[in-house]
Design an enzyme around this catalytic site. Structure first.
Site, PDB file in Angstrom:
ATOM      1  N   LYS A 102      74.056  -9.141  -6.226  1.00  0.00           N
ATOM      2  CA  LYS A 102      74.372 -10.418  -5.875  1.00  0.00           C
ATOM      3  C   LYS A 102      73.069 -12.074  -6.762  1.00  0.00           C
ATOM      4  CE  LYS A 102      73.127 -12.877  -2.426  1.00  0.00           C
ATOM      5  NZ  LYS A 102      72.733 -13.098  -0.358  1.00  0.00           N
ATOM      6  N   GLY A 164      68.673 -17.615   7.681  1.00  0.00           N
ATOM      7  CA  GLY A 164      68.445 -16.657   8.414  1.00  0.00           C
ATOM      8  C   GLY A 164      68.273 -17.602   9.930  1.00  0.00           C
ATOM      9  N   GLY A 191      72.994 -17.354   7.758  1.00  0.00           N
ATOM     10  CA  GLY A 191      74.043 -18.831   9.098  1.00  0.00           C
ATOM     11  C   GLY A 191      74.685 -17.797  10.373  1.00  0.00           C
ATOM     12  N   ASN A 212      72.937 -10.307   7.909  1.00  0.00           N
ATOM     13  CA  ASN A 212      71.129  -9.313   7.868  1.00  0.00           C
ATOM     14  C   ASN A 212      70.534  -9.941   8.733  1.00  0.00           C
ATOM     15  OD1 ASN A 212      68.386  -9.109   5.152  1.00  0.00           O
ATOM     16  ND2 ASN A 212      68.964  -8.894   7.028  1.00  0.00           N
ATOM     17  N   THR A 213      69.854 -10.716   9.071  1.00  0.00           N
ATOM     18  CA  THR A 213      69.224 -11.651  10.534  1.00  0.00           C
ATOM     19  C   THR A 213      69.787 -11.678  11.720  1.00  0.00           C
ATOM     20  OG1 THR A 213      68.165 -13.043   8.547  1.00  0.00           O
ATOM     21  CG2 THR A 213      67.611 -13.256  11.228  1.00  0.00           C
TER      22      THR A 213
END
Length: 263
Positions: A102, A164, A191, A212-213
């Protein structure tokens, strides 16, 4: 369409799951693994600069996931120009053999974490020519998405909102425009704040979602990971089924024929 055979193809790689997860912000590797397995994801991305997957002398993610079939996706988070990212990925491939990457080059490192698309375009062309399978993080510009595809990107990863932020899908039309502009997979990245955001992204036609977050910082990461799993599946099926058109006025769902007459 038989959704059982509805696989995600990125370059020469094929996956059954359309959810990609990150590895940052967890309290420990054990929680990372438990949440990742609960999500059903087959790809986990890791920032090489923050977590040294090449370090065999201490606990690392490669060791944590060695008994699984999960594909690692090294990313270049923290790199601010093409030279840094290219050097990093060459080292990763030399040490691990991984060329599934990535590309993430940040232009505003202090506030928005928005990508530097000019540097990303340059790095994409060089890395793709060297045989890397490049998943390119970018802004929500369909013109740049097409340029990245032409440069050799195997997937386009437009942000839905700042990394995030948890703001959800802020650019629905642009995601649709990008999907129309390119033939490679479009993976909504950054987002996503909750399961419904992931579902919306898939309903817009995205080929996959990376988050992720939203999982790692949830009160219960494992439960949120499972929610994301089903949200992505539901959104994909909804997209394939085809939603009804939006109308300004009501439309009766029951037929009017045969109704009893009174008076």
């Amino acid at each position: 369409m038989n959704h059982i055979k509805d696989t995600l193809k990125i370059g020469s790689h094929t996956f059954a799951s359309r959810l990609i997860v990150g590895s940052g912000k967890y309290k420990d590797f054990a929680t990372t693994k438990e949440a990742t397995l609960a999500s059903g994801a087959e790809i986990i991305t890791v920032a090489v600069r923050r977590v040294n997957i090449m370090d065999n002398k201490s606990e690392n993610l490669l060791e944590t996931f060695k008994d699984t079939n999960i594909q690692f996706l090294p990313n270049s988070a923290g790199c601010v120009n093409a030279k840094e990212a290219i050097t990093l990925f060459r080292l990763v491939r030399e040490a691990t053999g991984i060329d599934f990457i990535k590309l993430e080059i940040i232009g505003d490192i202090d506030k928005t974490l928005y990508p530097d698309v000019i540097e990303s375009l340059q790095a994409t062309e060089i890395l793709a020519n060297e045989g890397f399978c490049v998943l390119a993080y970018t802004n929500d510009d369909p013109i740049m998405a097409k340029r990245l595809e032409n440069a050799g990107a195997s997937a386009i990863m437009p942000l839905a909102a700042p990394i995030g932020s948890g703001l959800g899908i802020q650019n629905r039309y642009n995601i649709g425009f990008i999907k129309e502009a390119v033939k490679v997979p479009v993976i909504v990245d950054a987002g996503v704040g909750c399961a419904s955001d992931a579902s919306i992204a898939m309903e817009l036609g995205a080929d996959a979602v990376l988050t992720n977050t939203a999982i790692a910082q949830a009160q219960n990461p494992v439960t949120m990971a499972e929610a994301m799993k089903y949200a992505v599946k539901a959104g994909r099926l909804s997209y394939l089924a085809g939603r009804i058109p939006r109308k300004a006025y009501a439309s009766a769902s029951s037929p009017l024929e045969g109704m009893m007459q009174f008076g």
